[in-house]
Write an enzyme that holds these catalytic residues in place. Structure first.
Site, PDB file in Angstrom:
ATOM      1  N   GLU A 126      30.890  10.575  29.581  1.00  0.00           N
ATOM      2  CA  GLU A 126      29.270  10.306  28.910  1.00  0.00           C
ATOM      3  C   GLU A 126      28.044  10.820  29.520  1.00  0.00           C
ATOM      4  OE1 GLU A 126      27.310   9.186  24.467  1.00  0.00           O
ATOM      5  OE2 GLU A 126      28.719   7.785  26.255  1.00  0.00           O
ATOM      6  N   LYS A 169      26.694   0.630  20.028  1.00  0.00           N
ATOM      7  CA  LYS A 169      28.508  -0.302  20.099  1.00  0.00           C
ATOM      8  C   LYS A 169      29.251  -1.550  20.814  1.00  0.00           C
ATOM      9  CE  LYS A 169      30.985   3.827  19.092  1.00  0.00           C
ATOM     10  NZ  LYS A 169      30.497   4.914  19.258  1.00  0.00           N
ATOM     11  N   PHE A 186      38.794  11.001  18.590  1.00  0.00           N
ATOM     12  CA  PHE A 186      39.674  11.719  19.516  1.00  0.00           C
ATOM     13  C   PHE A 186      39.732  12.824  18.981  1.00  0.00           C
ATOM     14  CE2 PHE A 186      41.704   7.207  19.785  1.00  0.00           C
ATOM     15  CZ  PHE A 186      41.376   6.470  20.432  1.00  0.00           C
ATOM     16  N   HIS A 212      27.079   7.074  22.752  1.00  0.00           N
ATOM     17  CA  HIS A 212      28.963   6.889  21.967  1.00  0.00           C
ATOM     18  C   HIS A 212      29.048   6.110  22.364  1.00  0.00           C
ATOM     19  CE1 HIS A 212      32.739   7.869  20.199  1.00  0.00           C
ATOM     20  NE2 HIS A 212      32.939   8.046  21.708  1.00  0.00           N
ATOM     21  N   CYS A 214      35.613   9.700  15.353  1.00  0.00           N
ATOM     22  CA  CYS A 214      34.168   9.388  15.855  1.00  0.00           C
ATOM     23  C   CYS A 214      33.546  10.216  14.995  1.00  0.00           C
ATOM     24  CB  CYS A 214      34.620   8.714  16.863  1.00  0.00           C
ATOM     25  SG  CYS A 214      35.837   8.001  17.753  1.00  0.00           S
ATOM     26  N   HIS A 247      33.140  -0.455  17.314  1.00  0.00           N
ATOM     27  CA  HIS A 247      33.668   0.412  17.361  1.00  0.00           C
ATOM     28  C   HIS A 247      33.930   0.714  15.593  1.00  0.00           C
ATOM     29  CE1 HIS A 247      34.379   4.731  17.931  1.00  0.00           C
ATOM     30  NE2 HIS A 247      35.035   4.404  18.684  1.00  0.00           N
TER      31      HIS A 247
END
Length: 406
Positions: A307, A328, A393, A296, A156, A333
């Site tokens: 986060e 998002k 990831f 994010h 990402c 996403h």
């Protein structure tokens, strides 16, 4: 900023919310969700049956449509984004000797190609030597670019890495212009099955527009999306010399790796904190100078809390003052293209002086409630500095700082 600062002068994009900067901006600020039921393939046996899909990717004006649509959709995405970014920057008639670099963030490129081939009865997955050139090379050749090229795969965070690398190439004098961004056409039966089995996807299939709920107590996972965004980067002095519109300066970048788990976010915030502090240090700004943060926040139970802890630590006393939202909730996403499309959202904030809200944030999670969430409707602000977090990831943590062009 100095004369040698690096600025963004063009944007090309495609996603469920539009195929141009203006269209995306209008839909983002109008809170038009791109998340719908998946109809492109059978999802009846999938736990999650919704996604944010592009549909048909336009063919750039002047290109052969038959040849264009014979290409893989990921190639169409890259070509459209790169070509329209150049045109958006006023570079449709570029000098032949211009050194134009290309940095593209991509993920699972061959997996997508092999899956589509296998579904058609092909066997390329079992003999990778049959695979042609990579997508970045194909876009580079198709557009007849005369500069270096690079593919970045950092999940990402790929789009942020691409912008940082493009900025570096310009600072080193290796290119005259750089196209930098990321693309992902990752909504496939295999990806939906994989993420679904990880229980990472929302199962709110009956209410697609309300399914993705970052920071909300009722969140149950992310919603996959597809698309891409590519930016034209150039030195500020060169952009001023040709009278180009400058959308923002690429002011700061930070990165870290926690190497905790392939798919599970690290429960300890120090690595994300390090990435944000690097970016703020690179941009020479303090937390109190940040006007907006694009989080994010994917809508997963664990990730959003992680986060929130990172933001609380970095912002300190400013945690209840700096506006934060997760776009998002509207776009889905976009996986490897997430950071790129969220950088466009930051440009929108700098351009329009309006912050897009996190939709579906009806009941903030108590563990995320310390943040200054923008929800309900766009918020009018006076913003000079935006920050975009992308935590991918495998522990790829990045933070990008974009400043209003001086």
């Amino acid at each position: 900023m100095t004369q040698d600062s690096i600025c963004i002068t063009g944007v090309g994009l495609t996603c469920s919310m539009g195929h141009s900067y203006d269209e995306f901006t209008n839909n983002l600020l109008s809170q038009v969700s791109g998340i719908e039921p998946v109809a492109e393939f059978d999802v009846s046996d999938h736990p999650s049956q919704i996604a944010s899909l592009i549909g048909k990717i336009p063919c750039p004006e002047g290109f052969d449509e038959t040849e264009y649509y014979s290409r893989l959709r990921i190639e169409q995405c890259g070509i459209w984004c790169a070509e329209t970014a150049m045109r958006h920057a006023g570079l449709q008639d570029r000098p032949s000797g211009l050194r134009i670099g290309l940095v593209l963030g991509l993920g699972a490129e061959w997996m997508q190609s092999w899956e589509m081939d296998y579904r058609r009865g092909g066997r390329r997955a079992f003999d990778p030597t049959e695979e042609p050139a990579g997508m970045t090379t194909k876009v580079h050749r198709f557009l007849n670019l005369r500069g270096p090229q690079l593919t970045i795969s950092a999940a990402c965070a790929s789009g942020n890495w691409a912008l940082a690398q493009g900025r570096r190439w310009l600072e080193m004098g290796w290119v005259d212009l750089c196209l930098a961004g990321a693309c992902d056409i990752g909504v496939t039966p295999l990806s939906m099955a994989g993420f679904g089995n990880l229980r990472a996807l929302s199962r709110k299939n009956d209410t697609p527009h309300a399914a993705l709920r970052p920071f909300d107590s009722d969140r149950d996972g992310m919603v996959l999306g597809e698309g891409g965004a590519v930016f034209v980067l150039e030195k500020t002095a060169a952009a001023k010399a040709r009278g180009a519109r400058r959308y923002a300066d690429v002011a700061g970048f930070g990165a870290s790796s926690d190497a905790f788990h392939m798919v599970i976010p690290c429960p300890e915030p120090q690595h994300g904190i390090a990435a944000m502090q690097q970016a703020l240090g690179d941009a020479r700004i303090s937390p109190s100078e940040i006007g907006y943060i694009n989080a994010h926040a994917t809508g997963t139970p664990v990730g959003d809390i992680c986060e929130a802890k990172i933001l609380q630590s970095v912002l300190g006393e400013s945690v209840d003052q700096v506006p934060i939202s997760s776009t998002k909730s509207l776009t889905g996403h976009l996986l490897s293209a997430a950071a790129a499309i969220e950088a466009v959202a930051c440009l929108t904030v700098l351009d329009q002086q309006l912050i897009p809200p996190t939709i579906n944030l009806d009941h903030p999670d108590p563990e995320c409630a310390m943040l200054r969430h923008v929800r309900g409707k766009p918020e009018s602000v006076n913003v000079d500095v935006t920050v975009s977090n992308s935590f991918g990831f495998g522990g790829n943590n990045t933070c990008l700082v974009l400043k209003k062009a001086a």
